[in-house]
Scaffold this motif. Structure first.
Motif, mmCIF file in Angstrom:
data_model
loop_
_atom_site.group_PDB
_atom_site.id
_atom_site.type_symbol
_atom_site.label_atom_id
_atom_site.label_comp_id
_atom_site.label_asym_id
_atom_site.label_seq_id
_atom_site.Cartn_x
_atom_site.Cartn_y
_atom_site.Cartn_z
ATOM 1 N N SER A 135 -0.275 10.932 -1.758
ATOM 2 C CA SER A 135 0.254 9.804 -0.987
ATOM 3 C C SER A 135 1.708 10.056 -0.597
ATOM 4 N N SER A 136 2.096 9.512 0.545
ATOM 5 C CA SER A 136 3.498 9.584 0.968
ATOM 6 C C SER A 136 4.367 8.591 0.209
ATOM 7 N N TRP A 137 3.748 7.571 -0.392
ATOM 8 C CA TRP A 137 4.441 6.508 -1.119
ATOM 9 C C TRP A 137 5.498 5.825 -0.246
ATOM 10 N N ILE A 138 5.156 5.659 1.024
ATOM 11 C CA ILE A 138 6.086 4.958 1.913
ATOM 12 C C ILE A 138 6.225 3.501 1.495
ATOM 13 N N GLY A 139 5.179 2.928 0.896
ATOM 14 C CA GLY A 139 5.227 1.529 0.487
ATOM 15 C C GLY A 139 6.013 1.268 -0.780
ATOM 16 N N ALA A 140 6.263 2.312 -1.567
ATOM 17 C CA ALA A 140 7.040 2.183 -2.812
ATOM 18 C C ALA A 140 7.737 3.510 -3.063
ATOM 19 N N ASP B 72 0.842 -1.185 0.000
ATOM 20 C CA ASP B 72 0.000 0.000 0.000
ATOM 21 C C ASP B 72 0.884 1.245 0.000
ATOM 22 N N PRO B 73 0.693 2.156 -0.961
ATOM 23 C CA PRO B 73 1.553 3.344 -1.031
ATOM 24 C C PRO B 73 1.485 4.228 0.209
ATOM 25 N N ASP B 74 0.328 4.244 0.893
ATOM 26 C CA ASP B 74 0.146 5.136 2.036
ATOM 27 C C ASP B 74 0.708 4.574 3.338
ATOM 28 N N THR B 75 0.561 3.248 3.537
ATOM 29 C CA THR B 75 0.948 2.656 4.817
ATOM 30 C C THR B 75 2.072 1.643 4.710
ATOM 31 N N GLY B 76 2.260 1.066 3.529
ATOM 32 C CA GLY B 76 3.230 -0.007 3.373
ATOM 33 C C GLY B 76 2.677 -1.378 3.676
ATOM 34 N N MET C 179 -0.131 -5.952 0.260
ATOM 35 C CA MET C 179 -1.432 -6.075 -0.388
ATOM 36 C C MET C 179 -1.944 -7.507 -0.429
ATOM 37 N N ALA C 180 -1.037 -8.469 -0.545
ATOM 38 C CA ALA C 180 -1.458 -9.871 -0.667
ATOM 39 C C ALA C 180 -2.146 -10.380 0.596
ATOM 40 N N LYS C 181 -1.973 -9.706 1.738
ATOM 41 C CA LYS C 181 -2.635 -10.139 2.973
ATOM 42 C C LYS C 181 -4.134 -9.835 2.933
ATOM 43 N N ASN C 182 -4.526 -8.789 2.193
ATOM 44 C CA ASN C 182 -5.936 -8.415 2.065
ATOM 45 C C ASN C 182 -6.223 -8.038 0.612
ATOM 46 N N PRO C 183 -6.234 -9.026 -0.286
ATOM 47 C CA PRO C 183 -6.351 -8.707 -1.714
ATOM 48 C C PRO C 183 -7.661 -8.034 -2.076
ATOM 49 N N GLY C 184 -8.722 -8.269 -1.320
ATOM 50 C CA GLY C 184 -10.011 -7.664 -1.638
ATOM 51 C C GLY C 184 -10.031 -6.158 -1.485
ATOM 52 N N LEU C 185 -9.098 -5.605 -0.713
ATOM 53 C CA LEU C 185 -9.047 -4.159 -0.506
ATOM 54 C C LEU C 185 -8.370 -3.431 -1.657
ATOM 55 N N TYR C 186 -7.724 -4.178 -2.538
ATOM 56 C CA TYR C 186 -6.943 -3.554 -3.614
ATOM 57 C C TYR C 186 -7.354 -4.157 -4.951
ATOM 58 N N ASP C 187 -8.589 -3.892 -5.335
ATOM 59 C CA ASP C 187 -9.161 -4.485 -6.537
ATOM 60 C C ASP C 187 -8.927 -3.563 -7.732
ATOM 61 N N PHE C 188 -7.693 -3.502 -8.192
ATOM 62 C CA PHE C 188 -7.332 -2.740 -9.377
ATOM 63 C C PHE C 188 -6.050 -3.339 -9.945
ATOM 64 N N LEU D 180 9.578 -4.098 5.443
ATOM 65 C CA LEU D 180 10.258 -2.872 5.028
ATOM 66 C C LEU D 180 9.292 -1.931 4.320
ATOM 67 N N ASN D 181 9.664 -0.671 4.235
ATOM 68 C CA ASN D 181 8.830 0.351 3.591
ATOM 69 C C ASN D 181 7.428 0.372 4.183
ATOM 70 N N SER D 182 7.319 0.357 5.504
ATOM 71 C CA SER D 182 6.016 0.301 6.153
ATOM 72 C C SER D 182 6.008 1.181 7.399
ATOM 73 N N SER D 183 4.853 1.806 7.651
ATOM 74 C CA SER D 183 4.660 2.593 8.873
ATOM 75 C C SER D 183 3.869 1.828 9.925
ATOM 76 N N LEU D 184 3.558 0.552 9.652
ATOM 77 C CA LEU D 184 2.692 -0.217 10.540
ATOM 78 C C LEU D 184 3.445 -0.962 11.630
ATOM 79 N N ASP D 185 4.756 -0.968 11.572
ATOM 80 C CA ASP D 185 5.570 -1.639 12.577
ATOM 81 C C ASP D 185 5.146 -3.100 12.751
ATOM 82 N N GLU D 186 5.015 -3.821 11.627
ATOM 83 C CA GLU D 186 4.599 -5.216 11.672
ATOM 84 C C GLU D 186 5.731 -6.140 11.261
ATOM 85 N N THR D 187 5.642 -7.377 11.730
ATOM 86 C CA THR D 187 6.589 -8.419 11.345
ATOM 87 C C THR D 187 5.819 -9.558 10.699
ATOM 88 N N ILE D 188 6.494 -10.323 9.862
ATOM 89 C CA ILE D 188 5.862 -11.435 9.171
ATOM 90 C C ILE D 188 6.785 -12.641 9.181
#
Length: 386
Positions: free
Chosen positions: A167-172, A79-83, A86-95, A329-337
């Protein structure tokens, strides 16, 4: 202004290379399966090796300039705004996610070998360093707006409105602003090579350690990159069977080679461009995590060598595994996977004089990223290298 000056300097360097004598050139043409079904060239790599005396008797000294440019296809993965991945929630990015990138990269590098061995064509140990620069410009996919059904893109919606305005484009980070970048970096590394590679037979091991450093304050860097990369690889190869042609030493009717390629990649930084991400595998991209491990196990059947030792077909069966873990990486959500991916497939090649290579690949991604479904895909194309 900095981009223009450096571009002119690179252009002059390339134009003068053919006039320099006594060196040798490397030239490679590549294709992308997404462009014209892999029939037309999409990128070219040119390298000129400057004439250098060997500083250590019997060991190779190399000083070279390389220019790599062309077109590649990419998918927007975060996600360009949050990082968010997208594959974790594909329904939110239908384009559409796919877009095209024009790139130009140059490397001025120096390498010094140590410890000559008869077993391998290369020195047992090679140390190298380089100065790197890369320009990119991203566009919508080539089919965008070509028909009434192709009006939606990655950067523009159906109504021709900017999709990620402000967008901040933090994700890309490489897609911020006008979607063009100019980044510089320093690289260094070492290679341990104890591999006897004879085209259709391979035996031995090869290991490499590689680092690339691109801070925002580096000379001519436009600030769109800030990362440290550590790339580590290990290859083991063994010729399981070979049938030599009678009266033709070094020519084979048939051979079977087992290869295992293991890579570990670590990245730290706040702005990691797409060309630095990922690992080495077919099909699914490993998520953009701080740590990525990939492994390819391949069994290749070669032969026969026809007319000369560098004209032959081959069939390779491969199995790829990848694992991404740690901080996203490239994320503001402070998440690990901790996510695995896997694929397998077959690759057929026909090599002509070690210059031209035609290939066809069919693979199955049986373990895509997160909730994506299993899929089968194919690639066909060619490469030319001198």
């Amino acid at each position: 202004m900095r981009k223009a000056v450096l571009f002119i300097a690179v252009l002059l360097s390339v134009s003068l290379l053919p006039a320099i004598g006594f060196g040798y050139h490397i030239f490679e043409i590549r294709t992308e399966p997404e462009f014209g079904e892999g029939v037309f060239p999409t990128s070219v790599m040119y390298q000129f090796n400057f004439p250098m005396p060997d500083f250590i008797d019997g060991c190779k000294t190399e000083f070279a300039f390389r220019l790599d440019n062309g077109l590649v296809y990419r998918d927007l993965r975060q996600d360009p705004d949050t990082g968010a991945v997208m594959a974790k929630n594909p329904g939110l990015y239908d384009f559409p996610k796919e877009y095209t990138v024009h790139f130009d990269e140059f490397n001025l590098f120096y390498g010094q070998g140590f410890v000559d061995t008869e077993f391998s064509d290369n020195d047992l140990l090679t140390v190298f360093g380089s100065i790197d620069g890369r320009f990119e410009m991203a566009f919508e996919r080539l089919s965008w707006m070509t028909s009434s059904s192709e009006t939606e893109g990655v950067f523009w919606d159906n109504d021709h409105n900017y999709r990620f305005e402000n967008s901040s484009w933090i994700g890309a980070p490489e897609l911020s602003g006008d979607r063009s970048i100019f980044q510089t970096s320093l690289s260094c590394g070492l290679m341990i090579d104890y591999m006897r590679d004879r085209s259709v037979t391979r035996d031995g091991i090869r290991a490499g350690l590689y680092w690339r450093f691109s801070p925002t304050w580096m000379l001519l860097n436009d600030g769109s990159a800030s990362y440290v990369l550590s790339w580590n690889e290990l290859q083991f190869s063994k010729t399981l069977y070979s049938l030599e042609q009678p009266g033709e030493r070094g020519h084979y009717w048939f051979s079977v080679v087992l290869d295992d390629y293991l890579t570990y990649r670590w990245i730290g930084g706040s702005k990691v461009p797409a060309y630095i991400q990922g690992g080495e595998m077919w099909g699914p991209d490993v998520p953009n995590a701080a740590h990525v491990v990939t492994n390819r196990l391949a069994l290749t059947f070669y032969g026969p060598q026809m007319f000369s030792r560098d004209i032959f077909p081959s069939v390779m069966f491969f199995w790829d595994l990848g694992f991404g873990f740690g901080e996203v990486l490239n994320s503001s959500l402070d998440e690990t996977i901790a996510e695995s991916v896997g694929s397998y497939g077959i690759r057929c090649e026909f090599v002509i004089a070690s210059i031209m290579e035609f290939f066809c690949e069919i693979g199955c991604s049986y373990d895509p990223v997160f909730d994506e479904e299993m899929y089968v895909d194919g690639k066909i194309g060619f490469s030319i290298g001198v």
